[in-house]
Design an enzyme around this catalytic site. Structure first.
Site, PDB file in Angstrom:
ATOM      1  N   GLY A  79       0.818  -1.206   0.000  1.00 35.39           N
ATOM      2  CA  GLY A  79       0.000   0.000   0.000  1.00 35.39           C
ATOM      3  C   GLY A  79       0.849   1.251   0.000  1.00 35.39           C
ATOM      4  O   GLY A  79       0.425   2.318   0.458  1.00 35.39           O
ATOM      5  N   ALA A  80       2.075   1.138  -0.534  1.00 27.67           N
ATOM      6  CA  ALA A  80       3.051   2.232  -0.459  1.00 27.67           C
ATOM      7  C   ALA A  80       2.787   3.348  -1.457  1.00 27.67           C
ATOM      8  O   ALA A  80       3.472   4.366  -1.426  1.00 27.67           O
ATOM      9  CB  ALA A  80       4.468   1.688  -0.669  1.00 27.67           C
ATOM     10  N   GLY A  81       1.806   3.182  -2.331  1.00 30.18           N
ATOM     11  CA  GLY A  81       1.592   4.169  -3.377  1.00 30.18           C
ATOM     12  C   GLY A  81       0.948   5.455  -2.928  1.00 30.18           C
ATOM     13  O   GLY A  81       0.955   6.449  -3.677  1.00 30.18           O
ATOM     14  N   ASP A 138      -1.033  -7.262  -5.139  1.00 30.09           N
ATOM     15  CA  ASP A 138      -2.474  -7.356  -4.889  1.00 30.09           C
ATOM     16  C   ASP A 138      -2.689  -8.360  -3.775  1.00 30.09           C
ATOM     17  O   ASP A 138      -2.602  -9.570  -3.985  1.00 30.09           O
ATOM     18  CB  ASP A 138      -3.213  -7.786  -6.161  1.00 30.09           C
ATOM     19  CG  ASP A 138      -4.725  -7.803  -5.991  1.00 30.09           C
ATOM     20  OD1 ASP A 138      -5.201  -7.571  -4.861  1.00 30.09           O
ATOM     21  OD2 ASP A 138      -5.434  -8.049  -6.985  1.00 30.09           O
ATOM     22  N   SER A 187      -6.718  -0.019  13.737  1.00 32.66           N
ATOM     23  CA  SER A 187      -7.414   1.264  13.793  1.00 32.66           C
ATOM     24  C   SER A 187      -7.947   1.440  15.206  1.00 32.66           C
ATOM     25  O   SER A 187      -8.079   0.459  15.960  1.00 32.66           O
ATOM     26  CB  SER A 187      -8.582   1.275  12.796  1.00 32.66           C
ATOM     27  OG  SER A 187      -9.452   2.363  13.018  1.00 32.66           O
ATOM     28  N   TYR A 243     -16.191  -2.797   9.031  1.00 32.93           N
ATOM     29  CA  TYR A 243     -14.817  -2.286   9.066  1.00 32.93           C
ATOM     30  C   TYR A 243     -14.209  -2.502  10.451  1.00 32.93           C
ATOM     31  O   TYR A 243     -13.083  -2.990  10.583  1.00 32.93           O
ATOM     32  CB  TYR A 243     -14.815  -0.803   8.710  1.00 32.93           C
ATOM     33  CG  TYR A 243     -13.460  -0.141   8.745  1.00 32.93           C
ATOM     34  CD1 TYR A 243     -12.588  -0.245   7.667  1.00 32.93           C
ATOM     35  CD2 TYR A 243     -13.056   0.601   9.860  1.00 32.93           C
ATOM     36  CE1 TYR A 243     -11.345   0.363   7.699  1.00 32.93           C
ATOM     37  CE2 TYR A 243     -11.816   1.213   9.899  1.00 32.93           C
ATOM     38  CZ  TYR A 243     -10.960   1.101   8.816  1.00 32.93           C
ATOM     39  OH  TYR A 243      -9.736   1.712   8.844  1.00 32.93           O
ATOM     40  N   ALA A 244     -14.954  -2.154  11.494  1.00 28.90           N
ATOM     41  CA  ALA A 244     -14.459  -2.320  12.859  1.00 28.90           C
ATOM     42  C   ALA A 244     -14.193  -3.787  13.173  1.00 28.90           C
ATOM     43  O   ALA A 244     -13.207  -4.122  13.844  1.00 28.90           O
ATOM     44  CB  ALA A 244     -15.469  -1.739  13.850  1.00 28.90           C
ATOM     45  N   LYS A 280     -10.880  -4.743  11.701  1.00 31.00           N
ATOM     46  CA  LYS A 280      -9.742  -4.178  12.404  1.00 31.00           C
ATOM     47  C   LYS A 280      -9.531  -4.853  13.757  1.00 31.00           C
ATOM     48  O   LYS A 280      -8.387  -5.047  14.190  1.00 31.00           O
ATOM     49  CB  LYS A 280      -9.922  -2.668  12.570  1.00 31.00           C
ATOM     50  CG  LYS A 280      -9.837  -1.911  11.249  1.00 31.00           C
ATOM     51  CD  LYS A 280      -8.538  -2.181  10.526  1.00 31.00           C
ATOM     52  CE  LYS A 280      -8.371  -1.386   9.258  1.00 31.00           C
ATOM     53  NZ  LYS A 280      -7.065  -1.612   8.613  1.00 31.00           N
TER      54      LYS A 280
END
Length: 260
Positions: free
Chosen positions: A19-21, A69, A144, A157-158, A161
């Site tokens: 995810g470095a982009g 990916d 998160s 989402y939670a 995480k």
């Protein structure tokens, strides 16, 4: 006597940032490179990753871009087959579908789970096998504050995480005897492409800013310090942890300041 000047020195280390982009991943790549690591910048957006590499090199660092990916299990396995000498893994990607649970479709549920939880599982276990064989390494994932506290519309989402955090804790217990550390970072609200829809809503943006003790959102570069700490000897006795970097969000009770 221990040389404290080398606490954060990553010279000679190889790090993969997925995810470095952009966003937090970009900041993590810069932080690691600035302290001497050779950084593999992995991203679906190879053009974005290459720009980060160019910026790192222009600053005197060492990096290269690779397509990545984390949803593709075979591709992840192939990549890690060629990374037997990996010292540091940083996993940052995540997606969110903001909906109340009663309105969430199974397709949306699966999409968030597949990237955030299953994708992270693939990364940390693939890296973990390589690091276990070497007897050293540091795995860093981004959880998160939503692993600990929720709000309406954040249920799936939670859940991912919280799952990421618990996987990290378990892997830390399993790999600790083999010299491998596994930790999670828990950001608060960070100004990134993922949060752009919130930032576009003035009232929403302000409400989130006012919830933190510092009264503002974080910038991506403010996450890099935690990454470097956990990757380096400065964090050599830290494993199984959740390092909260949230501007005091989870410390402050409620959104109301009483008259005192």
């Amino acid at each position: 006597m221990y040389d404290y000047r080398k606490l954060f020195d990553l010279t000679g280390k190889k790090a993969l940032v997925v995810g470095a982009g952009s966003g937090i991943g970009e900041a993590a790549a810069h932080g690691l490179a600035a302290h001497g690591a050779h950084v593999l910048c992995g991203d679906l957006n190879l053009e974005g990753a290459q720009k980060v590499v160019d910026d790192i090199k222009n600053a005197g660092g060492s990096a290269e871009a690779i397509p990545f990916d984390m949803r593709d299990g075979a591709a992840v396995t192939k990549t890690f087959d060629g990374l037997a000498d990996l010292d540091v893994l940083v996993s940052t990607p995540a997606i969110n579908v903001r909906k109340e649970l009663l309105n969430m479709s199974e397709e949306e549920f699966d999409r968030v789970m597949t990237l955030n939880l299953k994708g992270t599982f693939r990364l940390i276990t693939a890296a973990g096998r390589n690091m276990k064989a070497r007897g050293k390494g540091s795995i860093i994932t981004f959880a998160s504050i939503r692993a600990l506290t929720v709000e309406p519309g954040q249920g799936v989402y939670a859940a991912t995480k919280a799952g990421v955090l618990q996987m990290c804790r378990t892997l830390a217990a399993e790999l600790g005897p083999h010299g491998v550390r596994v930790n999670a970072i828990g950001p608060g609200v960070v100004d990134t492409p993922l949060t752009a829809p919130i930032a576009a809503n003035k009232d929403w943006y302000s409400a989130y800013a006012n919830k933190s003790a510092l009264g503002r959102w974080a910038k991506p570069h403010e996450m890099a310090g935690a990454v470097v700490y956990l990757a380096s000897d400065a964090g050599s006795f830290a494993t199984g942890t959740l390092t909260i970097v949230d501007g005091g969000w989870t410390a402050v009770d409620g959104r109301f300041t009483p008259p005192l």
